[in-house]
Design an enzyme around this catalytic site. Structure first.
Site, PDB file in Angstrom:
ATOM      1  N   ARG A 245      39.527   3.891  31.639  1.00  0.00           N
ATOM      2  CA  ARG A 245      38.782   5.155  31.506  1.00  0.00           C
ATOM      3  C   ARG A 245      37.847   5.019  30.315  1.00  0.00           C
ATOM      4  O   ARG A 245      38.284   4.741  29.202  1.00  0.00           O
ATOM      5  CB  ARG A 245      39.770   6.302  31.301  1.00  0.00           C
ATOM      6  CG  ARG A 245      39.125   7.675  31.164  1.00  0.00           C
ATOM      7  CD  ARG A 245      40.199   8.736  30.958  1.00  0.00           C
ATOM      8  NE  ARG A 245      39.653  10.074  30.860  1.00  0.00           N
ATOM      9  CZ  ARG A 245      39.196  10.626  29.751  1.00  0.00           C
ATOM     10  NH1 ARG A 245      39.214   9.941  28.620  1.00  0.00           N
ATOM     11  NH2 ARG A 245      38.721  11.851  29.750  1.00  0.00           N
TER      12      ARG A 245
ATOM     13  N   LYS B 261      38.393   6.294  20.895  1.00  0.00           N
ATOM     14  CA  LYS B 261      39.508   7.019  20.283  1.00  0.00           C
ATOM     15  C   LYS B 261      39.703   6.708  18.805  1.00  0.00           C
ATOM     16  O   LYS B 261      39.199   5.723  18.273  1.00  0.00           O
ATOM     17  CB  LYS B 261      40.789   6.771  21.086  1.00  0.00           C
ATOM     18  CG  LYS B 261      40.752   7.566  22.393  1.00  0.00           C
ATOM     19  CD  LYS B 261      42.051   7.620  23.110  1.00  0.00           C
ATOM     20  CE  LYS B 261      41.876   8.544  24.332  1.00  0.00           C
ATOM     21  NZ  LYS B 261      43.046   8.465  25.208  1.00  0.00           N
TER      22      LYS B 261
END
Ligand code: YH5
Length: 284
Positions: free
Chosen positions: A258, A224
């Protein structure tokens, strides 16, 4: 402490943290050789993640990255349903990354074990679709919508606001008949959050979980933008930063990580687990 998750007839022990592998079934994620190749490539990628130790495969047909374009329910279903069917047939634990009841219902009928919804079952019919079956659900916090969420996110206190939102969604699920042992919560790193918001949520993870009733936490940090902001690296070079964040998350109590990089994350969690003193996963 036992933390059992009931997921579509399967019982998952989350005493040791588990890895959820990301499987994006979008034309831009794989070679553009048409539908058949998209399915083929997706199944090959899933197989590799399962071999590397993924507990769930998170199948998604809608890109929810900041600024991504919306996709119709019909197109999303065309992408994900064949993949869900094939993975269920192989005995894999299948997570469906979707918000739309028109996608959720057929995928649950096909045997998906978990609904991973970045909109926390907020779209019309989604709550009812999940309540009608016995799959687990991950409720994620997002401020705004993917098209505009990163423009100018604002909070009073991000930890109490995210915790409060998740508590309200948990209450809505329980009121609809979804038992607490089917629920996961997720602060939604990067979904309408600045770097400082993301770091506050990571530090405050135990508090977020407590505010939301002490349910198991799923954390999605892999690749991210916050890693880019901290390291200056492009998306393809964020593995090391992502592993550091994964360890920070499990230190804060996260039970499912995740990740796009399953083998590396599984190794990092094995090492962390030994440091914690619980022994290698599987030995209790
Ligand atoms: C999540 O956190 N995230 S999709 C931007 C990137 C890299 C990766 C700019 N689905 C989550 O993975 N579901 C996504 O680089 C999720 N939690 C849950 N439960 C976004 C993503 C990504 C975005």
């Amino acid at each position: 402490m036992t933390s059992l998750l009931l997921a579509g007839g399967r019982r998952l022990d989350l005493a040791a943290p588990a890895v959820m592998g990301v499987l994006n079934v979008t034309p831009d994620s794989f070679s553009d050789g048409g539908r058949h190749h998209l399915l083929d490539d997706a199944l090959r990628a899933a197989e590799a993640m399962l071999a590397a130790g993924a507990v769930f495969i998170d199948v998604g047909g809608e890109s929810t990255r900041p600024g991504a374009a919306a996709v119709s329910a019909e197109e999303e279903l065309r992408r994900v349903l064949p993949v869900v069917r094939a993975l269920v047939a192989q005995g894999a634990l299948v997570s469906l990354d979707s918000s739309k009841s028109e996608v959720i219902r057929p995928c649950l009928d096909a045997g998906a074990h978990l609904v991973n919804d970045v909109r926390a079952l907020g779209l019309p019919g989604a709550l009812q679709a999940v309540a009608a079956g016995d799959a687990a659900v991950c409720l994620m916090h997002m401020q705004g919508d993917p098209a505009s969420m990163q423009r100018d996110p604002h909070y009073g206190d991000v930890v109490t606001e995210v915790g409060g939102f998740l508590a309200a969604r948990v209450a809505a699920c329980v009121a609809a008949g979804i038992r607490r042992d089917r629920l996961l919560i997720d602060p939604g790193f990067g979904f309408g959050k600045t770097l400082q918001h993301n770091l506050a949520l990571l530090r405050g993870l135990p508090q977020v979980a407590e505010l939301a009733g002490g349910l198991p936490v799923l954390a999605g940090l892999s690749r991210k933008s916050m890693i880019g902001a901290l390291t200056g690296r492009p998306v393809g070079e964020r593995l090391a930063g992502g592993l550091a964040l994964a360890i920070a998350a499990v230190e804060g109590g996260a039970r499912i990580i995740r990740s796009h990089d399953v083998a590396e994350t599984v190794d990092a969690l094995k090492v962390w687990q030994a440091f914690r003193g619980a022994g290698p996963a599987g030995e209790g």
